[in-house]
Design an enzyme around this catalytic site. Sequence first.
Site, PDB file in Angstrom:
ATOM      1  CB  VAL A 138      13.977  -5.103  -8.954  1.00  0.00           C
ATOM      2  CG1 VAL A 138      14.428  -6.249  -9.856  1.00  0.00           C
ATOM      3  CG2 VAL A 138      14.577  -3.785  -9.409  1.00  0.00           C
ATOM      4  CE  LYS A 139      14.076  -9.105 -13.589  1.00  0.00           C
ATOM      5  NZ  LYS A 139      15.053  -8.785 -14.629  1.00  0.00           N
ATOM      6  CG  ASP A 140       6.432  -5.094  -9.424  1.00  0.00           C
ATOM      7  OD1 ASP A 140       6.470  -6.197  -9.998  1.00  0.00           O
ATOM      8  OD2 ASP A 140       5.944  -4.940  -8.294  1.00  0.00           O
TER       9      ASP A 140
END
Length: 453
Positions: free
Chosen positions: A43-45
């Site tokens: 999700v950090k992208d």
Amino acid sequence: MQYSENILGTIGGTPLVKLNKVVAGVDALVLAKVETFNPGNSVKDRMAVKMIEDAEADGRLKPGGTIIEGTSGNTGMGLALVAIIKGYKLICVISDKQSKEKMDILRAVGAKVIVCPTDVEPTDSRSYYSVSKRLAAETPNSWYVNQYDNLSNSLAHYEQTGPEIWKQTDGKITHFVSGVGTGGTISGVGKYLKEQNPNIKIWGIDTYGSVFKKYHETGIFDENEIYSYITEGIGEDILPKNVDFSLIDGFTKVTDKDAAVYTRKIALEEGIFVGNSAGAAIKGLLQLKEHFKPEDVVVVLFHDSGSRYVGKMFNDEWMRERGFLDEQITKAEDIIKDNLSRPLIVVRTEELVSHAIERMRKHNISQIPVIDITGFVGSVDESDLFRSYVNDKNSVEKPIREIMGKSYPIVKLGTTIEDVSKLFSRENEAVLVDLENGHHQIITKSDIIGSIK
């Protein structure tokens, strides 16, 4: 032709997948938002792109600059992808509790990785918070991302993840469940969803050793709650600005063991290979099941890929060492099965006390059986050595037979744990197991305690 200009164009649009076996007993439709479909597998992208673009726009990040960030690995991966495309250098500061896979992956995509100790205060000069800030101050033309307090983090999820979930559920979502670390995901998604429907409940998953749950319920930042834990990606010993507690309806805490066990369950029962925080999220969701009704639509967010935990939660030996592997341990043979190929450490009656001390130190053990040509005739443990030294400082040069205690009891492989436990006493620190092939193995109090689930 359909293609993206670069890898960043593939971020977002991750699927919702219905969960079945792993949420048996939950009376609601449970959907997983599987963020591993992002190119950096987490999700950090999403927030990595947003934070960099916002820093470029206001001049904090200049061409050819160096990006510096403290990360548990996933944010570093997202930042690395953007850095590659946009031509920046990247330094990732990571704590030593993070998996080796995460560190290796960051290096593979060109990041310089600096590892810091976990068991220090956030204000300690060795902490990954402090080291990140120091490097940013010392490095020319650098920008410290600070994902914890950088509000572009939560804004990315307000602009992207929240709208995706709302659209994918056709506005029918009733609950959102997510692990809370920096707070960007739950706060950004929560803000968007509550703007669409204020009745949607936002649940945060916390871990033991973290301050979030108690702070949300009482407003007290309790430092007594802070201690080292294994679960990665959720929980904190600080209060990040990205955690908007007003948007979160409640927290539930999940143990390290449950997080690890349910991480494996998701893979085995749903065929979805995701990471440690996903296991925590599912166990937390099960703990909250009384809040759900049959008509509810519950969305749980899976943060990252299981590939980053192959050496941890998906490794039987790692799980067994921490007592996380659910194995039935009922007999003496169950306790010693991993030690069958190891020779039993012994000392002979005529060897010196100094030899026993050296052997204990070398093998990191606290007790040793004593033998002569007839077999087992005694034992030596730390207490014996301590008493001997207090009484006579020269005792290290005495033969073992002069200070040894009674020989340890010997049991058969099939002896129950209950019967083995009864043989321990203040005077008896261990039990020997007859392997039925002329060899023996030892069980200590620590081994018994380690078998407790």
